[in-house]
Motif scaffolding. Sequence first.
Motif, PDB file in Angstrom:
ATOM      1  N   ARG A  13       0.972   4.307  -2.840  1.00 11.20           N
ATOM      2  CA  ARG A  13       0.115   5.230  -2.443  1.00 11.20           C
ATOM      3  C   ARG A  13       1.158   6.706  -3.006  1.00 11.20           C
ATOM      4  O   ARG A  13       1.109   7.357  -3.761  1.00 11.20           O
ATOM      5  CB  ARG A  13       0.427   5.540  -1.512  1.00 11.20           C
TER       6      ARG A  13
ATOM      7  N   PHE B  31      -7.138   1.973  -1.647  1.00  8.26           N
ATOM      8  CA  PHE B  31      -6.302   1.951  -0.477  1.00  8.26           C
ATOM      9  C   PHE B  31      -7.800   2.099   0.955  1.00  8.26           C
ATOM     10  O   PHE B  31      -7.722   2.890   1.983  1.00  8.26           O
ATOM     11  CB  PHE B  31      -6.003   3.568  -0.134  1.00  8.26           C
TER      12      PHE B  31
ATOM     13  N   GLU C 129       0.777  -1.206  -0.020  1.00  9.86           N
ATOM     14  CA  GLU C 129      -0.064   0.189  -0.160  1.00  9.86           C
ATOM     15  C   GLU C 129       0.538   1.245   0.464  1.00  9.86           C
ATOM     16  O   GLU C 129       0.267   2.487  -0.482  1.00  9.86           O
ATOM     17  CB  GLU C 129      -0.914  -0.191   1.092  1.00  9.86           C
TER      18      GLU C 129
END
Length: 239
Positions: A11, A164, A7
């Motif tokens: 990002r 997310f 993750e």
Amino acid sequence: MRAETREGSLREEVLVVLSLSLLASVVYAIIDLFSAPLRGVARAVYPQVGLPLQLADIAFGLAPVWLVIHLVRRSDGGAAAIGLTRARPSRVILEGTLLALVVGAAGIGIYLGSVALGWNRFVVPVPPLGHWWTWPVVVLGAAQAALLEEVIGAGYLITRLRQFGWSRAATVSSSALLRGGYHLYQGWGGFLGNVALGAFFGWIFVKRGKLWPLIVAHFLLDVGAAAGYVLFRDRLPGP
């Protein structure tokens, strides 16, 4: 790769992609918004240069799209993950055309009203007129803008934000605000109109997961704006 590591990597990926494309356009649009008044000012969508520079601008403008497709192929198994699924061309064209008709009618009213009220600059949606290459560049430029904005601002961004854990409303709102942001160079009418467009397109993408109809609709809207300007520019509320 652990979930939190993946993750974090995604990002960072989103920030890099947006910084190379639409987020950079937001920053430049904000600077442009406050660099001159809105009433009585014109802004050109295309650089007012010759054919070689027009083609170079269009070609390199597609690089972020290429980057996104490369990234989703590596991490998500293919471009279908962001809505670039295989579909019948006739159906895609029909759906895109219907979307363009609905959005175009509302967009014309918002634009003309905003210019008349002094909330928006007069937009010139064509490259230099009077050349044999004017309309080929319009077509290529419309295709480039449609791919860039829909692939990155709708398909890619919404997909990543959903990964997310963001809600549908949050992802669609973020996509819509981004779309409005990079149109701020036009003025507040361009911002609000494109936020509404982004919300509508984002909602369709979240519901259906298909990007090609949005790309076709965007392409037709841009070509239609160019045609409308050429046909009616003497009657438009220009500077």
